[in-house]
Design an enzyme around this catalytic site. Sequence first.
Site, mmCIF file in Angstrom:
data_model
loop_
_atom_site.group_PDB
_atom_site.id
_atom_site.type_symbol
_atom_site.label_atom_id
_atom_site.label_comp_id
_atom_site.label_asym_id
_atom_site.label_seq_id
_atom_site.Cartn_x
_atom_site.Cartn_y
_atom_site.Cartn_z
ATOM 1 N N TYR A 13 3.228 -4.886 2.465
ATOM 2 C CA TYR A 13 3.868 -3.734 3.100
ATOM 3 C C TYR A 13 4.832 -4.215 4.181
ATOM 4 O O TYR A 13 4.757 -3.795 5.317
ATOM 5 C CB TYR A 13 2.812 -2.794 3.665
ATOM 6 N N HIS B 102 3.787 2.427 5.138
ATOM 7 C CA HIS B 102 2.487 2.026 5.689
ATOM 8 C C HIS B 102 2.485 2.059 7.212
ATOM 9 O O HIS B 102 1.838 1.222 7.860
ATOM 10 C CB HIS B 102 2.099 0.627 5.179
HETATM 11 MG MG MG Z 1 -0.441 4.248 1.423
#
Ligand code: MG
Length: 416
Positions: free
Chosen positions: A157, A210
């Site tokens: 992420y 995120h």
């Molecule tokens: Mg997620």
Amino acid sequence: MNPIIKNVKVICTAPEGINLVVVRVDTDQPGLYGLGCATLAYRWRSVRHLIETYLAPLVIGREVNNITELWQLMHQNAYWRSGPIANNAISGIDMALWDIKGKMANMPLYDLFGGKMRAGVPVYRHVDGKDADEICENIEKYRSIGVKYIRCQCGGYGGGGYGPAPSWAARGAHDGVYLDSRKYMRDTLKLFAQIREKEGDSIELVHDVHERIHPTEAVEFVKEMEPFHLFFMEDVVPLEQTEWLQRIRQTSVTPLSQGELFNNPAEYKKLIETRAIDYIRVHISEVGGITPARKIQQFAAEYGVRICWHGPGDMSPLAHAANIHIDLAAENLGLQEWSGIEPPNFVIQKLSGPHGALLDVFPGLPEYGNDGFVYANDRPGLGVDLNEAEAAKYPCNDDLTTWTQTRNPDGSLQTP
Ligand code: MG
């Protein structure tokens, strides 16, 4: 029939190295039991302790039938309500009670929830890679087995793995998962331009921020991503900063999803009422199980907000099954996250790793149909069982979580 709860047992197992917490509720009727997911992978001992010490004595001897009353009883018993440890613990028992009720009715849960609104549940899969070429290669593999929605990420992420601070971080910064948000935004824009160029517009794309950039950056980033026509963008701001979503709405039409960290109605009610999000994400054990999850689903439906629920590896197959049963019966299903649990001989195993051990421990979990959809089996209740002898082969671990120690270049912590 009005069975009585005779025993509540907690089984902790980690067949894939991820700690899973399962609750088994037995009744006074021979052979009638239910299973539920209470997985808070990184605090599994705390959840087990809460169930064994406080919730089991509270519910043993009570009637299985009164699920709503029992949920409320568990919810308010400590006076202070909600929170991930309490909600996950309650979820384990709540889900098991629904499983029992399905078995009593001899119906799969989607039938108890009003019956099927659809034949299968459309799912998105997660694709990662070191660059656009590798990501597109993986997209092609998924497309070849019918997947129509892909979440694309580069290097997790937007951060690498956990380790010492990189050379571009401040001197003396702690170990962590380091992220330069400005670089992440630039790289992601380039990545999606390359993906669209290679894959065209016949595949639906999703991206998950995120919570790893500042809300000010999120305003800019969501607008700049607009040309790539995402199906939705996930968690663009932290849970604590959702007021910024309205500002993002004013400048971009990119659909937004939020909510996998919610555990309190105060966190999702306003976002739904104000249509600040298009898709509500719910982590079913985090909100307290099937009882509250169905309330959220129905509440969202009234406002035209669709559901796209969290389906990561750090929840048990019982929770995946609960998602699928609710999805099948929901008028407002948007999409479902699916993290790759399929029969062991399935082609996708080559991409997402073997799930043989998970299937040995949890026989009966829902299956991906090689066509973009997941299907529930038609067994009563959740339709998933637990093989305790197999579960015992995979003890949980007490390692401290490191992936949540996300840090900025100056060494400060960033929401993970
Ligand atoms: Mg997620």
